[in-house]
Design a protein around this motif. Structure first.
Motif, PDB file in Angstrom:
ATOM      1  N   PHE A   1      -9.086   1.390   1.091  1.00 38.73           N
ATOM      2  CA  PHE A   1      -7.901   1.901   1.791  1.00 38.73           C
ATOM      3  C   PHE A   1      -6.845   2.312   0.753  1.00 38.73           C
ATOM      4  N   LEU A   2      -6.651   1.464  -0.257  1.00 45.76           N
ATOM      5  CA  LEU A   2      -5.631   1.757  -1.279  1.00 45.76           C
ATOM      6  C   LEU A   2      -6.004   3.003  -2.091  1.00 45.76           C
ATOM      7  N   LYS A   3      -7.282   3.140  -2.368  1.00 44.55           N
ATOM      8  CA  LYS A   3      -7.742   4.320  -3.124  1.00 44.55           C
ATOM      9  C   LYS A   3      -7.452   5.592  -2.314  1.00 44.55           C
ATOM     10  N   GLU A   4      -7.705   5.491  -1.023  1.00 45.71           N
ATOM     11  CA  GLU A   4      -7.439   6.653  -0.169  1.00 45.71           C
ATOM     12  C   GLU A   4      -5.959   7.004  -0.159  1.00 45.71           C
ATOM     13  N   VAL A   5      -5.102   5.975  -0.098  1.00 44.18           N
ATOM     14  CA  VAL A   5      -3.648   6.243  -0.130  1.00 44.18           C
ATOM     15  C   VAL A   5      -3.286   6.914  -1.453  1.00 44.18           C
ATOM     16  N   GLN A   6      -3.888   6.428  -2.546  1.00 45.86           N
ATOM     17  CA  GLN A   6      -3.608   7.058  -3.853  1.00 45.86           C
ATOM     18  C   GLN A   6      -3.989   8.528  -3.831  1.00 45.86           C
ATOM     19  N   GLU A   7      -5.161   8.817  -3.274  1.00 45.11           N
ATOM     20  CA  GLU A   7      -5.638  10.211  -3.260  1.00 45.11           C
ATOM     21  C   GLU A   7      -4.772  11.082  -2.346  1.00 45.11           C
ATOM     22  N   LYS A   8      -4.424  10.526  -1.189  1.00 46.07           N
ATOM     23  CA  LYS A   8      -3.570  11.300  -0.265  1.00 46.07           C
ATOM     24  C   LYS A   8      -2.176  11.481  -0.873  1.00 46.07           C
ATOM     25  N   GLY A   9      -1.724  10.473  -1.602  1.00 49.67           N
ATOM     26  CA  GLY A   9      -0.420  10.555  -2.264  1.00 49.67           C
ATOM     27  C   GLY A   9      -0.418  11.654  -3.318  1.00 49.67           C
TER      28      GLY A   9
ATOM     29  N   GLY B   1       0.768  -1.246   0.000  1.00 50.65           N
ATOM     30  CA  GLY B   1       0.000   0.000   0.000  1.00 50.65           C
ATOM     31  C   GLY B   1       0.793   1.286   0.000  1.00 50.65           C
ATOM     32  N   ARG B   2       2.065   1.247   0.211  1.00 44.97           N
ATOM     33  CA  ARG B   2       2.866   2.479   0.336  1.00 44.97           C
ATOM     34  C   ARG B   2       2.715   3.404  -0.883  1.00 44.97           C
ATOM     35  N   THR B   3       2.601   2.812  -2.074  1.00 52.52           N
ATOM     36  CA  THR B   3       2.517   3.637  -3.287  1.00 52.52           C
ATOM     37  C   THR B   3       1.074   3.872  -3.730  1.00 52.52           C
ATOM     38  N   GLY B   4       0.117   3.357  -2.942  1.00 53.70           N
ATOM     39  CA  GLY B   4      -1.290   3.451  -3.352  1.00 53.70           C
ATOM     40  C   GLY B   4      -1.746   2.203  -4.089  1.00 53.70           C
ATOM     41  N   TYR B   5      -0.833   1.281  -4.291  1.00 51.67           N
ATOM     42  CA  TYR B   5      -1.140  -0.029  -4.867  1.00 51.67           C
ATOM     43  C   TYR B   5      -0.718  -1.080  -3.853  1.00 51.67           C
ATOM     44  N   LEU B   6      -1.386  -2.231  -3.885  1.00 51.23           N
ATOM     45  CA  LEU B   6      -0.957  -3.275  -2.953  1.00 51.23           C
ATOM     46  C   LEU B   6       0.534  -3.557  -3.195  1.00 51.23           C
ATOM     47  N   TYR B   7       0.871  -3.781  -4.457  1.00 55.06           N
ATOM     48  CA  TYR B   7       2.272  -3.904  -4.871  1.00 55.06           C
ATOM     49  C   TYR B   7       2.546  -2.829  -5.928  1.00 55.06           C
ATOM     50  N   ALA B   8       3.666  -2.155  -5.811  1.00 59.03           N
ATOM     51  CA  ALA B   8       4.008  -1.112  -6.778  1.00 59.03           C
ATOM     52  C   ALA B   8       4.169  -1.697  -8.188  1.00 59.03           C
ATOM     53  N   SER B   9       4.540  -2.970  -8.265  1.00 56.46           N
ATOM     54  CA  SER B   9       4.694  -3.641  -9.573  1.00 56.46           C
ATOM     55  C   SER B   9       3.455  -3.445 -10.437  1.00 56.46           C
ATOM     56  N   GLU B  10       2.275  -3.505  -9.787  1.00 56.97           N
ATOM     57  CA  GLU B  10       1.006  -3.364 -10.525  1.00 56.97           C
ATOM     58  C   GLU B  10       0.938  -2.019 -11.236  1.00 56.97           C
ATOM     59  N   ALA B  11       1.475  -0.999 -10.598  1.00 57.77           N
ATOM     60  CA  ALA B  11       1.349   0.365 -11.126  1.00 57.77           C
ATOM     61  C   ALA B  11       2.089   0.532 -12.448  1.00 57.77           C
ATOM     62  N   VAL B  12       3.160  -0.243 -12.647  1.00 60.02           N
ATOM     63  CA  VAL B  12       3.978  -0.052 -13.860  1.00 60.02           C
ATOM     64  C   VAL B  12       3.919  -1.250 -14.812  1.00 60.02           C
ATOM     65  N   GLY B  13       3.154  -2.277 -14.434  1.00 62.62           N
ATOM     66  CA  GLY B  13       3.018  -3.449 -15.300  1.00 62.62           C
ATOM     67  C   GLY B  13       4.141  -4.470 -15.164  1.00 62.62           C
ATOM     68  N   LEU B  14       4.883  -4.412 -14.051  1.00 64.31           N
ATOM     69  CA  LEU B  14       5.926  -5.426 -13.835  1.00 64.31           C
ATOM     70  C   LEU B  14       5.263  -6.727 -13.385  1.00 64.31           C
ATOM     71  N   LYS B  15       5.721  -7.847 -13.958  1.00 61.71           N
ATOM     72  CA  LYS B  15       5.130  -9.140 -13.605  1.00 61.71           C
ATOM     73  C   LYS B  15       6.211 -10.051 -13.022  1.00 61.71           C
ATOM     74  N   PRO B  16       6.559  -9.839 -11.772  1.00 60.64           N
ATOM     75  CA  PRO B  16       7.667 -10.595 -11.179  1.00 60.64           C
ATOM     76  C   PRO B  16       7.302 -12.042 -10.882  1.00 60.64           C
ATOM     77  N   ASP B  17       8.336 -12.904 -10.852  1.00 59.50           N
ATOM     78  CA  ASP B  17       8.134 -14.282 -10.402  1.00 59.50           C
ATOM     79  C   ASP B  17       8.082 -14.320  -8.881  1.00 59.50           C
ATOM     80  N   ILE B  18       8.956 -13.487  -8.264  1.00 55.27           N
ATOM     81  CA  ILE B  18       9.054 -13.441  -6.803  1.00 55.27           C
ATOM     82  C   ILE B  18       8.807 -12.003  -6.356  1.00 55.27           C
ATOM     83  N   ILE B  19       8.055 -11.850  -5.262  1.00 61.31           N
ATOM     84  CA  ILE B  19       7.953 -10.537  -4.607  1.00 61.31           C
ATOM     85  C   ILE B  19       8.487 -10.688  -3.187  1.00 61.31           C
ATOM     86  N   THR B  20       9.332  -9.731  -2.778  1.00 64.03           N
ATOM     87  CA  THR B  20       9.784  -9.737  -1.377  1.00 64.03           C
ATOM     88  C   THR B  20       9.124  -8.571  -0.630  1.00 64.03           C
ATOM     89  N   LEU B  21       8.734  -8.870   0.606  1.00 60.41           N
ATOM     90  CA  LEU B  21       8.045  -7.899   1.467  1.00 60.41           C
ATOM     91  C   LEU B  21       8.695  -7.896   2.835  1.00 60.41           C
TER      92      LEU B  21
END
Ligand code: PLP
Length: 418
Positions: free
Chosen positions: A313-321, A239-259
């Motif tokens: 919640f994510l939409k709100e983060v996007q708007e606040k961002g 949620g930090r970028t307003g997306y659950l994963y920032a990858s979604e925002a730019v179209g990255l399709k990773p095999d592994i995500i680290t959190l």
């Protein structure tokens, strides 16, 4: 909030600063001694109040003094604190199921920190290359200004000289490509590579954001060579970028995500999300962790997950961002000329940066001073790279608190510039 009771603690001055504390010098010799927090505010041991624009380096997404986190943790501590990974627990299984369902994943390895999550990802990438493709495909690709952690493996894919130099030689088999450079990527990567590790927003390295065309090229090159594409979302995920994963925002399709960072509401927990093709090759004993994924951290993380993965919640983060971005743009305009210039607003969502240029004097000194002056004005901000003021408030921050923070930062800039 009660005024502080600790005046007179040896070595702590009226500003709440401990001098020469018995902690390693890598953290500096003057440290602010914090005592408690509520919402997006913190108090030091001398009762000074701060608006938190740093979240303990992008960790405290829910802010401070969250009753529900305290209740969940306390309840679980009374039941069982630790089991090891010879056994498992319901909180662990429940969180794992949620994480795995968030994308094309089959399993999650739990650890305790971001660097550990990345170590695990790198190990799995090499294991996949060796067991699927045979020997000779072990090279990793990383990018200029990347930061992936401080342990030897993660440090090996962190190219910044200052972090690495005292500890070399590091793990061999790493190549560095300019970030966001599609042509260089195509030129460098070939069949020797096991994996690529990349951030969507370079959290420590200056808050540069991945371009969609670069994400596309990364996806394609992974498919060409059957290498493992690792998105380090330790700082950008959840949620930090307003997306659950920032990858979604730019179209990255990773095999592994680290959190890691915010995953367990401030408790130490990391996750390495892996697909079926890697899980299928793993054998008992290939990797492990004593503490990773214990019942207390995972119970709290389920609460965090349920909160941040909610679309509203994510939409709100996007708007606040977006709102934060606009206020930062206005501040940049005000300082677009003069001895200290704000040259660019960087980042995404509630992970933002202000790029600084100074006409005279040492930029490093100026960056140190602005953090200090901001603190004295009542706001905690961070630094990213050499010349970027980083802002990463708790995700629960309100618009009013964002406005207050920018006003305080404005005062700090004014007092330093005059
Ligand atoms: N990866 C990224 C993108 C980070 O920002 C960090 C920490 O700042 C790490 C890895 C390392 O995390 P940790 O300090 O929890 O080991």
């Amino acid at each position: 909030m009660k005024s502080n009771q600790s005046v007179g603690i040896t070595g702590i001055d009226a500003e709440g600063i401990a001098h020469e504390p018995p902690l390693p010098k890598q953290y500096g010799t003057e440290l602010l001694v914090l005592k408690e927090g509520k919402g997006v505010y913190l108090w030091d041991v001398q009762g000074n109040k701060y608006l938190d624009f740093g979240s303990g380096i992008a960790v405290n997404a829910m802010g401070y003094g969250v009753e529900e986190i305290a209740r969940i943790a306390a309840e679980q501590i009374r039941k069982i604190v630790h089991t090891s990974n010879l056994y498992t627990t319901e909180p662990t299984l429940s969180l794992a199921a949620k994480l795995v369902a968030s994308g094309p994943f089959q399993a999650v390895h739990f650890g305790n920190s971001g660097t550990e999550a990345n170590e695990t990802a790198l190990k799995y990438a090499r294991l996949y290359a060796k067991r699927k493709r045979g020997k000779g495909h072990h090279t990793f690709l990383t990018f200029t200004h990347a930061f992936h952690g401080r342990t030897m493996g993660a440090l090996s894919v962190t190219p910044t000289e200052a972090y690495r130099e005292p500890f070399e030689p590091l793990v061999p088999g790493v190549e560095v490509c300019p970030y966001n450079d599609v042509e260089a990527l195509k030129r460098i990567v070939d069949d020797r590579f096991a994996g690529i590790i990349v951030e969507v927003v370079q959290g420590e390295g200056g808050l540069e954001v991945m371009r969609p065309e670069f994400a596309k090229a990364l996806n394609e090159i992974r498919d060409t060579y059957d290498l493992i594409l690792i998105a380090d979302e330790v700082q950008t995920g959840l949620g930090r970028t307003g997306y659950l994963y920032a990858s979604e925002a730019v179209g990255l399709k990773p095999d592994i995500i680290t959190l890691a960072k915010p995953l367990a509401g401030g408790l130490p927990l990391s996750a390495t999300l892996i697909p079926e093709k890697i899980n299928a090759l793993l054998r008992v004993g290939d990797h492990g962790s004593t503490f990773g994924g214990g019942p207390v951290t995972t119970a709290v993380a389920s609460y965090l997950w349920d909160t941040v993965s909610n679309p509203s919640f994510l939409k709100e983060v996007q708007e606040k961002g977006k709102f934060l971005g606009e206020l930062l743009e206005a501040l940049r305009e005000e300082y677009s000329s003069g001895a200290v210039r704000l040259t660019r607003v960087r980042g995404m969502g509630l992970l933002r940066g202000l790029e600084v240029e100074v006409e005279e004097g040492d930029l490093g000194d100026w960056m140190k001073q602005i953090l200090q002056v901001a603190r004295k004005e009542g706001i905690l901000v961070l630094r990213s790279g050499k010349n970027v003021i980083r802002i990463a408030p708790p995700l629960v921050i309100s618009r009013k608190e964002i406005e207050e923070g920018i006003e305080t930062l404005r005062r700090a800039l004014k007092s330093l510039a005059s």
